[in-house]
Design a protein around this motif. Sequence first.
Motif, PDB file in Angstrom:
ATOM      1  N   LEU A 151      86.334  51.068 -29.898  1.00 30.83           N
ATOM      2  CA  LEU A 151      85.508  49.934 -29.484  1.00 30.83           C
ATOM      3  C   LEU A 151      86.226  48.596 -29.630  1.00 30.83           C
ATOM      4  O   LEU A 151      85.666  47.542 -29.302  1.00 30.83           O
ATOM      5  CB  LEU A 151      84.210  49.926 -30.285  1.00 30.83           C
ATOM      6  CG  LEU A 151      83.288  51.121 -29.979  1.00 30.83           C
ATOM      7  CD1 LEU A 151      82.178  51.226 -31.017  1.00 30.83           C
ATOM      8  CD2 LEU A 151      82.693  50.997 -28.583  1.00 30.83           C
ATOM      9  N   GLY A 152      87.460  48.622 -30.122  1.00 37.64           N
ATOM     10  CA  GLY A 152      88.249  47.400 -30.201  1.00 37.64           C
ATOM     11  C   GLY A 152      87.746  46.405 -31.222  1.00 37.64           C
ATOM     12  O   GLY A 152      87.795  45.185 -30.989  1.00 37.64           O
ATOM     13  N   VAL A 153      87.250  46.916 -32.378  1.00 41.12           N
ATOM     14  CA  VAL A 153      86.781  46.036 -33.438  1.00 41.12           C
ATOM     15  C   VAL A 153      87.520  46.377 -34.732  1.00 41.12           C
ATOM     16  O   VAL A 153      88.222  47.382 -34.822  1.00 41.12           O
ATOM     17  CB  VAL A 153      85.252  46.165 -33.646  1.00 41.12           C
ATOM     18  CG1 VAL A 153      84.511  45.783 -32.370  1.00 41.12           C
ATOM     19  CG2 VAL A 153      84.866  47.585 -34.077  1.00 41.12           C
ATOM     20  N   ARG A 154      87.336  45.545 -35.745  1.00 40.13           N
ATOM     21  CA  ARG A 154      87.926  45.839 -37.046  1.00 40.13           C
ATOM     22  C   ARG A 154      87.127  46.928 -37.749  1.00 40.13           C
ATOM     23  O   ARG A 154      85.901  47.054 -37.547  1.00 40.13           O
ATOM     24  CB  ARG A 154      87.945  44.594 -37.928  1.00 40.13           C
ATOM     25  CG  ARG A 154      88.724  43.404 -37.368  1.00 40.13           C
ATOM     26  CD  ARG A 154      88.565  42.219 -38.304  1.00 40.13           C
ATOM     27  NE  ARG A 154      87.151  41.928 -38.547  1.00 40.13           N
ATOM     28  CZ  ARG A 154      86.689  41.340 -39.648  1.00 40.13           C
ATOM     29  NH1 ARG A 154      87.534  40.999 -40.627  1.00 40.13           N
ATOM     30  NH2 ARG A 154      85.395  41.096 -39.792  1.00 40.13           N
ATOM     31  N   ALA A 155      87.803  47.704 -38.578  1.00 41.04           N
ATOM     32  CA  ALA A 155      87.099  48.730 -39.352  1.00 41.04           C
ATOM     33  C   ALA A 155      86.018  48.104 -40.229  1.00 41.04           C
ATOM     34  O   ALA A 155      84.962  48.713 -40.456  1.00 41.04           O
ATOM     35  CB  ALA A 155      88.095  49.511 -40.211  1.00 41.04           C
ATOM     36  N   ALA A 156      86.240  46.858 -40.671  1.00 36.83           N
ATOM     37  CA  ALA A 156      85.249  46.180 -41.508  1.00 36.83           C
ATOM     38  C   ALA A 156      83.959  45.867 -40.746  1.00 36.83           C
ATOM     39  O   ALA A 156      82.926  45.605 -41.357  1.00 36.83           O
ATOM     40  CB  ALA A 156      85.844  44.889 -42.072  1.00 36.83           C
ATOM     41  N   ASP A 157      84.028  45.905 -39.417  1.00 33.74           N
ATOM     42  CA  ASP A 157      82.852  45.625 -38.598  1.00 33.74           C
ATOM     43  C   ASP A 157      82.082  46.889 -38.219  1.00 33.74           C
ATOM     44  O   ASP A 157      81.137  46.832 -37.439  1.00 33.74           O
ATOM     45  CB  ASP A 157      83.261  44.893 -37.315  1.00 33.74           C
ATOM     46  CG  ASP A 157      83.823  43.511 -37.600  1.00 33.74           C
ATOM     47  OD1 ASP A 157      83.299  42.851 -38.508  1.00 33.74           O
ATOM     48  OD2 ASP A 157      84.780  43.101 -36.908  1.00 33.74           O
ATOM     49  N   VAL A 158      82.513  48.032 -38.773  1.00 29.64           N
ATOM     50  CA  VAL A 158      81.861  49.310 -38.484  1.00 29.64           C
ATOM     51  C   VAL A 158      81.232  49.833 -39.765  1.00 29.64           C
ATOM     52  O   VAL A 158      81.888  49.885 -40.817  1.00 29.64           O
ATOM     53  CB  VAL A 158      82.867  50.340 -37.937  1.00 29.64           C
ATOM     54  CG1 VAL A 158      82.191  51.687 -37.699  1.00 29.64           C
ATOM     55  CG2 VAL A 158      83.525  49.838 -36.656  1.00 29.64           C
ATOM     56  N   GLU A 159      79.985  50.248 -39.688  1.00 28.45           N
ATOM     57  CA  GLU A 159      79.348  50.876 -40.850  1.00 28.45           C
ATOM     58  C   GLU A 159      78.874  52.270 -40.470  1.00 28.45           C
ATOM     59  O   GLU A 159      78.143  52.459 -39.489  1.00 28.45           O
ATOM     60  CB  GLU A 159      78.161  50.078 -41.358  1.00 28.45           C
ATOM     61  CG  GLU A 159      77.580  50.742 -42.604  1.00 28.45           C
ATOM     62  CD  GLU A 159      76.413  49.979 -43.182  1.00 28.45           C
ATOM     63  OE1 GLU A 159      76.529  49.519 -44.333  1.00 28.45           O
ATOM     64  OE2 GLU A 159      75.387  49.874 -42.489  1.00 28.45           O
ATOM     65  N   VAL A 160      79.326  53.260 -41.251  1.00 28.15           N
ATOM     66  CA  VAL A 160      78.893  54.647 -41.077  1.00 28.15           C
ATOM     67  C   VAL A 160      77.984  55.000 -42.247  1.00 28.15           C
ATOM     68  O   VAL A 160      78.380  54.869 -43.408  1.00 28.15           O
ATOM     69  CB  VAL A 160      80.099  55.604 -41.016  1.00 28.15           C
ATOM     70  CG1 VAL A 160      79.625  57.054 -40.970  1.00 28.15           C
ATOM     71  CG2 VAL A 160      80.956  55.291 -39.795  1.00 28.15           C
ATOM     72  N   ALA A 161      76.771  55.423 -41.944  1.00 27.22           N
ATOM     73  CA  ALA A 161      75.787  55.720 -42.986  1.00 27.22           C
ATOM     74  C   ALA A 161      75.401  57.193 -42.921  1.00 27.22           C
ATOM     75  O   ALA A 161      75.045  57.706 -41.855  1.00 27.22           O
ATOM     76  CB  ALA A 161      74.548  54.856 -42.801  1.00 27.22           C
ATOM     77  N   GLY A 162      75.483  57.863 -44.067  1.00 29.28           N
ATOM     78  CA  GLY A 162      75.034  59.243 -44.154  1.00 29.28           C
ATOM     79  C   GLY A 162      73.530  59.333 -44.305  1.00 29.28           C
ATOM     80  O   GLY A 162      72.812  58.320 -44.300  1.00 29.28           O
ATOM     81  N   GLU A 163      73.043  60.556 -44.471  1.00 24.23           N
ATOM     82  CA  GLU A 163      71.595  60.764 -44.552  1.00 24.23           C
ATOM     83  C   GLU A 163      70.975  60.113 -45.782  1.00 24.23           C
ATOM     84  O   GLU A 163      69.787  59.794 -45.797  1.00 24.23           O
ATOM     85  CB  GLU A 163      71.298  62.259 -44.548  1.00 24.23           C
ATOM     86  CG  GLU A 163      71.699  62.946 -43.248  1.00 24.23           C
ATOM     87  CD  GLU A 163      71.558  64.447 -43.315  1.00 24.23           C
ATOM     88  OE1 GLU A 163      70.527  64.962 -42.861  1.00 24.23           O
ATOM     89  OE2 GLU A 163      72.482  65.106 -43.848  1.00 24.23           O
ATOM     90  N   GLU A 164      71.772  59.889 -46.811  1.00 22.78           N
ATOM     91  CA  GLU A 164      71.239  59.358 -48.068  1.00 22.78           C
ATOM     92  C   GLU A 164      71.540  57.873 -48.237  1.00 22.78           C
ATOM     93  O   GLU A 164      71.643  57.381 -49.358  1.00 22.78           O
ATOM     94  CB  GLU A 164      71.836  60.142 -49.245  1.00 22.78           C
ATOM     95  CG  GLU A 164      71.622  61.638 -49.184  1.00 22.78           C
ATOM     96  CD  GLU A 164      70.139  62.016 -49.143  1.00 22.78           C
ATOM     97  OE1 GLU A 164      69.336  61.307 -49.787  1.00 22.78           O
ATOM     98  OE2 GLU A 164      69.802  62.995 -48.456  1.00 22.78           O
TER      99      GLU A 164
END
Length: 364
Positions: free
Chosen positions: A28-41
């Motif tokens: 997506l051409g963004v910084r890793a700091a601008d991506v949040e991956v959230a698990g089920e918990e």
Amino acid sequence: MSVGTGYGFCVVGECAPGALTAALAQCLGVRAADVEVAGEEYDPQTRNWQAAVSCDCAAADGEVSWVLDVYVSERVPAPPGSRDLARGLAAALGRVVVCEARPYQSGACWVAVPDGRTVRGRLYDPGDVAGRTGFVMDALESPLPQFPDARTDFIYEAVSLGRGWDFSQALRGLSSALRSWCPEGRLELRGSLATDAYDRFSDIDLRWTVPGERFAAAVAGAGECLGRVRPLLTARSDPEFHGAPDRRLLTYFFRDLPLFWRLDLEVRAASPSAGAIPAGCDWPPAVGALANAVGAVKAVRRGRDAETVRGLVERGLARVGAGEPASGRWAEDLVRLADAAERVDPGARALALRVRELVTAELT
């Protein structure tokens, strides 16, 4: 108010949060700091609700391992389409990624593999399908080792745009006939039907790969086989491949299908062929001229430039000795071409009639 873009994906195999974060950032051409991956918990109190890219990740049962719900905010410029993003994620993760083949229903999907290919499939939501539980890949247009129990078949419900035309019924009948004739053969979509870049004017393009020992018989018998399910109007074997020991390109117009939907059937031998291969024959000049007429109608309806249309019309006229140049009044020119073709070859009368009907329906 600006609205972001949502995506739904399934992933086969391990998918660590860190790897997923990096893959989404890359695609997506963004910084890793601008991506949040959230698990089920995830904790709603600590989650970054302002992230440019958010991904909810949940474990899945069955033939996929993870379900991803991705949201890309309006701060990300020009987000890709779902299939393109699936292809990018598959390459970045080294995993198979599945996405919905919109706007189709019935579980139709695109399956992206790390080498850049995408294959249509049919993925059923968790349930019990043929003794398999969880997510089940019912069918694929090309076999993939990640889904060993999936049938190999076309995803007929996806070969349609739902706008008043539908290739699926015609495709089902033609492919069923070929598969019955040579069960050991393999059928694949070619051209625009394979990529979703088709419209109602597209040919039906198939590749039929058969065992070498069946190649000569397949070439000789394809027309009779197809004619049992769709009456033939005319047939052709492309002279370009008459000297090839393992390839032929056969073309068929059918009496009960739109002339746009001719079948271009590429027949290939999977191993060295055996037996005498029929030489085949080209269209008679009048039939070739009428095929030019169909191509010209298609070009006009697709908005091609005048020189492209003129070239098709004048090559058709030349085939039947009607050397007058095209006037640019395409309907008149094409009726004149059809009339000339019928005069030169009365055997082409049925096709000439269909061409005149096509011109009237599409250009007047």
